[in-house]
Design an enzyme around this catalytic site. Structure first.
Site, PDB file in Angstrom:
ATOM      1  N   ASP A  37      -6.880  -1.980   3.705  1.00 52.99           N
ATOM      2  CA  ASP A  37      -7.184  -3.356   4.308  1.00 52.99           C
ATOM      3  C   ASP A  37      -7.812  -3.045   5.617  1.00 52.99           C
ATOM      4  O   ASP A  37      -7.380  -2.027   6.366  1.00 52.99           O
ATOM      5  CB  ASP A  37      -5.753  -4.118   4.579  1.00 52.99           C
ATOM      6  CG  ASP A  37      -5.099  -4.568   2.918  1.00 52.99           C
ATOM      7  OD1 ASP A  37      -3.977  -4.913   3.268  1.00 52.99           O
ATOM      8  OD2 ASP A  37      -5.974  -4.690   2.137  1.00 52.99           O
TER       9      ASP A  37
ATOM     10  N   HIS B 298      -6.709  -4.112  11.571  1.00 52.44           N
ATOM     11  CA  HIS B 298      -5.679  -4.490  10.495  1.00 52.44           C
ATOM     12  C   HIS B 298      -4.393  -4.185  11.064  1.00 52.44           C
ATOM     13  O   HIS B 298      -3.664  -5.370  11.496  1.00 52.44           O
ATOM     14  CB  HIS B 298      -6.206  -4.101   8.949  1.00 52.44           C
ATOM     15  CG  HIS B 298      -5.210  -4.719   7.953  1.00 52.44           C
ATOM     16  ND1 HIS B 298      -5.222  -6.087   7.699  1.00 52.44           N
ATOM     17  CD2 HIS B 298      -4.070  -4.274   7.487  1.00 52.44           C
ATOM     18  CE1 HIS B 298      -4.188  -6.295   6.978  1.00 52.44           C
ATOM     19  NE2 HIS B 298      -3.698  -5.234   6.482  1.00 52.44           N
TER      20      HIS B 298
ATOM     21  N   HIS C 274       0.721  -1.329  -0.091  1.00 51.64           N
ATOM     22  CA  HIS C 274       0.094   0.149  -0.067  1.00 51.64           C
ATOM     23  C   HIS C 274       0.908   1.306   0.022  1.00 51.64           C
ATOM     24  O   HIS C 274       0.512   2.180  -0.457  1.00 51.64           O
ATOM     25  CB  HIS C 274      -0.986  -0.076   1.210  1.00 51.64           C
ATOM     26  CG  HIS C 274      -2.099  -0.977   1.062  1.00 51.64           C
ATOM     27  ND1 HIS C 274      -3.271  -0.782   0.820  1.00 51.64           N
ATOM     28  CD2 HIS C 274      -1.822  -2.323   1.341  1.00 51.64           C
ATOM     29  CE1 HIS C 274      -3.979  -1.815   0.831  1.00 51.64           C
ATOM     30  NE2 HIS C 274      -3.061  -3.060   1.114  1.00 51.64           N
TER      31      HIS C 274
ATOM     32  N   GLU D 166     -11.771  -4.132   0.042  1.00 53.25           N
ATOM     33  CA  GLU D 166     -10.630  -5.166  -0.166  1.00 53.25           C
ATOM     34  C   GLU D 166     -11.657  -6.474  -0.325  1.00 53.25           C
ATOM     35  O   GLU D 166     -12.777  -6.380   0.481  1.00 53.25           O
ATOM     36  CB  GLU D 166      -9.520  -5.352   0.799  1.00 53.25           C
ATOM     37  CG  GLU D 166      -9.940  -5.393   2.024  1.00 53.25           C
ATOM     38  CD  GLU D 166      -9.261  -6.516   2.969  1.00 53.25           C
ATOM     39  OE1 GLU D 166      -9.054  -7.449   2.285  1.00 53.25           O
ATOM     40  OE2 GLU D 166      -9.014  -6.346   4.104  1.00 53.25           O
TER      41      GLU D 166
END
Lengths: 582, 819
Positions: free
Chosen positions: A149, A128, A44, A174
């Site tokens: 995420d 996450h 990312h 996602e």
């Protein structure tokens, strides 16, 4: 630009996005208002310094405070791994990482940031990893939520993702686990602990390759708690330097952890581990059982690979891979059953140690994704970060359950999503009152049922108002015209026209008693001041002419619906049974 | 390198399994394998004597043709396999075209790809285009290409929703047009007609891409194809002369100002034409007229963009075409209130009216500044830029500005202005007036003192400040005694001092970092200026930097250490540091950072500083020994760059301590002699460091150590020394495990203290092969075909096993597949 990650499977130009799709000329600054980074995982943020310093972007880069603090560490780590690969001449330097981080702007949760006069962004908690956020991006009345995420289930040190019911036009989510539901976390944890315990009981050594920051802290808490409960004395080690660093960041950003951690923090810091010590290289040769957390996570170099080489030949030892491994790495090979590993010096080693895979990655499962869709009520959904077949299945579920369109574009595809533009209109109070009263008079309306409201839409100085036509005309200074419908009927009735009028008056009064019915001295009848009935004729003539007149408004409101065919000739005896239908 | 037979067998097994089972989800391995096969084919195509070429033999032995034949006949829908087959066909068609087409394999693959179920997938379309690209490039393939009317599919892909497919189609079409120029001009004309359709239709241009039909290629795609085609000068000239390409492009520019992408694509094509050197003066004039027409009709942004391309085409144009140059600078001139000289009054007034709109004003300024930056303008723009900078500074403080505050996104304009200024100020030969440089200085200081200045702006401002001070110094304006401008000079330094102190204490680490870097750069660039050096000493700047060494942010600490290193290079400054802070304190503090700092950036900078102090002999001998001790221990650091720097230090020590391998009388030194010269290195711990680094798990560190040892070995001709027998090594070292480099723990322990033992070990170890291994990358191993094929076989064999045992494919333990 939402996230700017790299592909860990490639080590050439394919590892970074191809920014020439945005522009081939000059910097990206002219084509992008801002960049948003959701969290510090390299898929990312790994291409960020490349984009900002080598391709060229001088605009703001938004991320949360923990992400800003931790990103440079992972980027440096990634740089180091890449230096060990050939063909890395076109790669960012440490100074470029620093220059890139100078362009970042840290944002707090639920803080609305005005990027410019039109664009605003707002981060939400994503779980996450520490500092991960979902972003609500808004321009005017249109908005998108990009999740990055996220995890809808809290774990030992992070909370669950949460977002407002903001009804975005598009939710980009996602879909890593699009068709799976995770079983109980406790089962996985028990399994993990049992495996570790059994191995060290037999005198074996357990290697757990991890990335420096992220899920490692979750596993540390897990082991620490277990070791304390079981009063185990076997040493647990974590790579030197990273323990203090991780501790530092988790202490610094304690507000980003879950409630339990925050509550416990007053008494003790959950990230100061009694049983986990700093590791030194020479410990790897020590006899006896131990557990070691070492980086990097895919056994693709560094200390974890060094330790693996030393320990892999013993059956008593174990390696537990807690995360995803890119194809081709040593981690991937052993997970796929390779038992003879050849290293770069042509040295082949037989892997006798036990290889286990226990996924502790914190992504939302199918239930979690559906829960998020339910929570924020998007008008459209787009699935990313997943596998095609699984996304197809989930896409259908979303369409069936929520009745919204769901897209899953392939890499490189353009999707055009038509959005209805809501236009805000002020409604005049008079109109609302009038409408409410008249609708209440008609029936008892269900409170939540949508109703139709009629009025005149007036636009003045870019503001729109819905008001009563009369009021609109007054404001606009327009003369009012009335359209009336007239129908003349012939009715047979003896007697004088005034008597016929009286009969009609009585009839109307019987049937429409709720409305205001008046009869003037000359016999004319008015119903709710909108419908006029006039009877004319000659006294001796049995045929009477009934003139019925009503306004357009009345016609629209169906207060009066005059159907001349339904006018039944009234017999002198039975006017009552004939209804002048209204 | 010959390709081993075992690899051929494995590839054949792989191809067999691929036709039976689902391909692995992660396609990176397959992509890498295809790249490798492509490389093999290229090798063999170039080879003159194929009979001995292992690549050719490999290609003959693998069953690629059979595999492709099988794939082409598979009726079930397996998109991944078809994609792989198409790509593989593209790789090997150069070698196997005849065999493949004899069996109609390529045709069958084409038909397979065109089936609706397969065609729906962008990966299939992309792979097909790659295959057609390769087929086209074989001479024999072109006939087939034409017979099968493949161009229809290429044209179809021009309208694709996937940008990858569109780009592949554009690339192929461009190639075809170029190749057909001489061979099949009629066909080429037909293709060009298709491609240039949107350029010829005014209706199509004015309606835009939303009204594109399936027969009219979208304008952007058309321009992209022409960009590929016009790289060929001959074709470019043909298009310009016979098809009036410039005329068409000018029409596009005039009609499509509303569509940024089409406009940019048109400008890109113009740039390509200039690069191909195909544009004549007539064409240039036509473009210039278009630029002025755009400006006159109010499309200033479009006009500036076109003007930039025209000026970029030649530096002479920039200096000679005053009209265009002024057009480019017009937004700046209007903003600061200058008058025009070479444009019409009407245009000027129109520009003024346009700039009342904030958004338009910012856009035009940014475009103009971007152009000036990219054109690397000369110093005559300096006053204009300084005036603009002053204007934007007033913009930030609306109360003081007499002008209407209508520049939105001021900081973007400011950033660009500073960018351009920095470029100009880098020129040492710049002749700038005092007023202009003072004006720029003033603006920079104001920006730095403003709380609204972003971190990125701050860095640029300091950079500009450093450059502008150079020119102020050159003008001697900072020297108190010149021209009676003592007050002004003093004022400048006072202001600088206040600004710097404020920045060094700023809340944001980015500002502190930029400030401390500024100090180092300034002193380094202006070490010859007494005024600056005195200012640094007298005004407590050094102390400010020293404070930053203890900053809470690691980047700031690192920058402060680096700046301290630059300051130490100026003897007067170092003397001042020695007196006020003290050498002991400096060394102690920096040592503490090396040993205890949690951040690698700070530790690296600390190592660099200590090395510099040692090298420049700036510390006394006691401190030198302390530094050596720190450098010994730092080899155990976890950060690879810290270790590399440590080795660099020891390389210098080696160079300093070690005498020449050859005596003054020309004879080589004997063994005992060498022992004695290496003893100092041993005593100060240098040998320990080398041995530890040689055994390090970081390849870069290992390699550097290896190179240093090799230098040592070569320099002292240690090759001549007879190595000790292997068992003797064990006798000396005792029973001990020896790692792959022949460095046992005991060897390390003994050899690091006993020079003779070290020499014996060094003479026996094969440093060359260790260097080669250290040089090999992990990917060098991971990407080698054996490894790739093994990994793929493992994946497929697992699937095979699961299928045979009716097992389910599970990606994870403890995860229930709910659907």
């Amino acid at each position: 630009m939402m996230d700017c990650g790299m592909h860990m499977g490639y080590n050439d130009e394919r590892r970074f996005p191809d920014f020439s799709y945005i522009t081939r000329n000059g910097k990206l600054t002219d084509h992008l208002d801002c960049v948003i980074i959701t969290h510090f995982h390299l898929d990312h943020c790994g291409a960020l310094p490349y984009m900002s310093e080598m391709v060229g972007f001088d605009g703001p880069i938004y991320m949360t405070h923990p992400t800003k603090a931790i990103c440079p560490i992972l980027l440096e780590d990634y740089r180091k791994i890449t230096v060990e690969r050939k063909g890395e001449t076109n790669f960012f330097t440490s100074d470029m990482i620093k220059s890139c981080m100078k362009k970042t702007v840290a944002v707090s949760l639920h803080q609305t940031v005005q990027v410019d006069s039109e664009l605003e962004i707002k981060p939400y908690y994503a779980g996450h990893v520490l500092g991960a956020a979902m972003f609500h991006v808004k321009v005017g009345s249109q908005s998108v939520i990009y999740t990055g995420d996220y995890n809808m289930t809290p774990d030992r040190h992070l909370g669950a993702a949460w977002v407002d019911k903001c009804q975005p036009d598009l939710l980009i989510t996602e879909s890593t686990y699009a068709t799976t539901i995770r079983d109980s976390k406790r089962c996985r944890e028990r399994d993990f602990l049992k495996k570790v315990h059994d191995s060290v009981d037999k005198g074996g050594k357990v290697l757990i390759p991890v990335f420096a920051l992220g899920r490692a802290q979750e596993l540390c808490i897990l082991l620490e708690t277990y070791w304390e409960r079981m009063n185990l004395k076997v040493p647990i080690y974590f790579s030197l330097g990273l323990t203090e660093k991780a501790n530092h960041y988790y202490k610094l950003f304690i507000t980003w952890t879950n409630q339990k951690i925050k509550n416990t923090f007053v008494q003790r810091n959950m990230f100061e581990f009694k049983h986990i010590k700093a590791f030194e290289r020479i410990y790897a040769d020590n006899p006896g059982p131990m557990v070691v957390f070492a980086t990097p996570g895919m056994l693709h170099g560094g200390l974890s690979l060094q330790i693996f080489k030393k320990w892999c030949t013993s059956e008593n030892n174990m390696v537990i891979m807690p995360g995803y491994c890119v194809a081709g790495t040593i981690g991937w090979k052993i997970l796929n059953g390779h038992r003879k590993i050849e290293f770069e010096n042509r040295q082949t080693v037989e892997v006798k140690m036990s290889v286990q895979y226990m996924s502790f990655s914190a992504h939302a499962d199918a239930k979690g994704i559906m829960q998020l869709v339910r929570q924020c009520e998007p008008r459209h959904v787009m699935l990313v970060h997943g596998e095609e077949k699984k996304m197809e299945f989930l896409s259908k579920k979303i369409r069936d359950e929520f009745g919204v369109k769901c897209f899953m574009p392939a890499n490189g595809e353009t999707v055009t999503i038509p959005i209805l533009h809501p236009i805000p209109i002020d409604v005049s109070l008079n109109l609302l009152k009038h409408d409410t009263v008249s609708q209440a008079a008609q029936d008892s309306p269900a409170p939540k049922r949508s109703k139709v409201i009629h009025g005149a839409l007036v636009m003045r100085d870019s503001a729109l108002r819905l008001m009563e036509p009369r009021q609109a005309m007054k404001e606009l200074g327009l003369p009012e015209h009335e359209i009336r419908f007239t129908s003349t009927l012939t009715l047979e009735d003896d007697g004088q026209p005034t008597k016929t009028a009286d009969k009609i008056y009585q009839l109307i009064k019987r049937h429409f008693g709720r409305h205001s019915i008046q009869q003037s001295s000359d016999g004319n009848i008015s119903l709710s001041e909108s419908v006029l009935v006039k009877v004319s004729g000659v006294d001796d003539d049995i045929e009477k002419e009934i003139l019925v007149s009503w306004s357009l408004q009345v016609s629209l409101c169906h207060l009066v619906k005059l159907n001349s065919m339904s006018l039944v000739a009234m017999s002198s005896n039975n006017i009552g049974s004939n209804i002048l239908s209204v | 390198m010959p390709i081993p037979d075992v690899l051929t067998e494995k590839v054949n097994r792989l191809l067999t399994l691929l036709t039976c089972y689902k391909l692995p989800n992660d396609d990176t391995l397959l992509e890498k394998l295809l790249n490798w096969i492509d490389g093999v084919v290229h090798r063999t195509v170039k080879c003159k004597d194929r009979s001995q070429d292992s690549a050719w033999l490999f290609l003959q032995d693998i069953s690629a043709v059979e595999f492709l034949k099988t794939c082409s006949r598979m009726s079930d829908s397996n998109v991944e396999l078809l994609t792989f087959a198409l790509k593989l066909c593209g790789c090997v068609v150069d070698v196997y075209f005849t065999e493949l087409e004899t069996n109609h394999t390529i045709s069958a693959l084409l038909q397979n790809a065109l089936m609706p179920d397969h065609w729906d997938h962008p990966s299939v379309r992309c792979a097909l285009l790659q295959m057609l690209h390769s087929v086209w490039q074989t001479q024999t393939g072109r006939c087939w290409f034409s017979q099968k009317d493949c161009m229809t599919q290429v044209k179809r892909c021009i309208f694709d929703s996937s940008i990858f497919v569109v780009n592949a189609a554009i690339k192929l079409m461009s190639l075809c047009i170029v190749d057909l120029t001489n061979d099949e001009p009629t066909d080429m004309d037909g293709l060009l007609d298709f491609v240039m359709q949107p350029l010829h239709s005014d209706t199509s241009l004015s309606q835009g891409d939303s009204n594109v039909t399936q027969t009219t290629v979208p304008l952007q795609q058309s321009l992209a194809v022409l960009q590929g085609v016009c790289k060929d000068r001959q074709l470019a000239e043909l298009l310009l002369c016979e098809r009036d390409l410039i005329g068409c492009l000018c029409k596009v520019l005039l009609l499509r100002t509303d569509c940024a992408k089409s406009y940019e694509a048109t400008l890109d094509l113009i740039s390509v034409l200039f690069t191909a050197d195909a544009v004549s003066e007539v064409h240039r004039l036509h473009l210039k007229t278009t630029a002025l027409s755009l400006a006159e009709s109010g499309h200033f942004l479009a006009a500036l963009q076109l003007t930039r391309r025209l000026l970029q085409s030649s530096s002479e144009t920039y200096t000679s075409d005053l009209g265009l140059t002024e057009l480019l600078q017009s937004p700046l001139k209007v903003t600061v209130g200058e008058n025009q000289q070479h444009l019409t009054d009407a245009l000027w007034e129109h520009m003024k009216r346009t700039l009342v709109d904030r958004r338009a004003h910012t856009q035009l300024l940014r475009e103009s500044l971007t152009a000036l930056r990219d054109l690397k303008v000369q110093q005559d723009c300096l006053p204009l830029l300084a005036a603009l900078l002053t204007y934007t500074q007033k913009e930030a403080d609306p109360g003081s500005s007499p002008l209407v505050t209508n520049v939105m996104g001021c900081s973007k304009v400011q950033q660009l202005t500073l960018d351009v200024l920095c470029r100009i100020l880098e020129d040492d030969n710049l002749e700038a007036t005092t007023e202009v440089t003072l004006q720029i200085f003033q603006c920079c200081v104001t920006f730095l003192n403003s709380s609204l200045t972003s971190a990125a702006m701050c860095g640029k401002t300091f950079q500009c400040l450093c450059l502008v001070l150079r020119h102020l110094s050159h003008l001697s304006q900072l020297h108190p005694a010149v021209d009676g401008r003592e007050e002004e000079a003093g004022g400048v330094l006072d202001l600088l001092h206040v600004t710097l102190q404020r920045s060094l204490c700023d809340m944001k680490w980015e500002t502190r970092d930029s400030a401390v870097e500024f100090v180092g750069s300034l002193v380094s660039q202006m070490s010859g200026s007494d005024v600056i050096v005195e200012w640094v000493i007298d005004r407590g700047v050094v102390e400010g930097v020293w404070q930053c060494v203890m900053d809470g942010e690691s980047y700031v600490r690192a920058a402060a250490l680096t700046s301290l290193g630059l300051l130490s290079e100026v003897s007067r400054v170092w003397e001042h540091i020695s007196v006020t802070i003290g050498q002991n304190d400096v060394v102690e503090k920096v040592t503490a950072i090396v040993q205890n700092d949690t951040e690698a950036f700070a530790r690296r900078a600390a190592i660099d500083l200590l090395a510099k102090l040692w090298r420049q002999d700036l510390v006394d001998s006691t401190r030198s020994h302390d530094i050596e001790k720190v450098m010994r221990n730092a080899i155990y650091d976890f950060d690879w760059e810290v270790k590399l720097r440590v080795l660099t230090f020891w390389e210098q020590v080696q160079g300093a301590l070690g005498p020449q391998p050859v005596k003054p009388d020309g004879t080589k030194r004997g063994h005992d002699d060498i022992t004695s010269v290496l003893q100092p290195l041993c005593d100060c711990g240098g040998l320990t460091v080398l041995l530890e680094a040689f055994d390090d798990y970081d390849k870069a560190v290992q390699k550097k150590a290896c190179v240093m040892l090799r230098t040592l070995k070569t320099s002292y001709a240690l090759n001549d020394i007879e190595p000790i027998p292997e068992d003797a090594k064990y006798t000396v070292c005792g029973q001990d495990s020896v790692n792959e480099h022949g460095v046992s723990k005991t060897t390390k322990k003994v050899a690091s203290r006993d020079v003779a033992e070290f020499i014996r070990w060094l003479s026996s170890v094969d440093l060359d092969s260790v260097c080669v291994r250290a040089d090999q990358s992990i990917d060098g191993y991971a990407d080698n075909p054996q490894s790739l094929v093994d990994d793929l076989l493992t994946s497929l064999e697992r699937i095979e096993h699961m299928t045979d045992t009716d097992g389910e494919e599970s990606g994870e333990e403890n995860v229930i597949d709910c659907y």
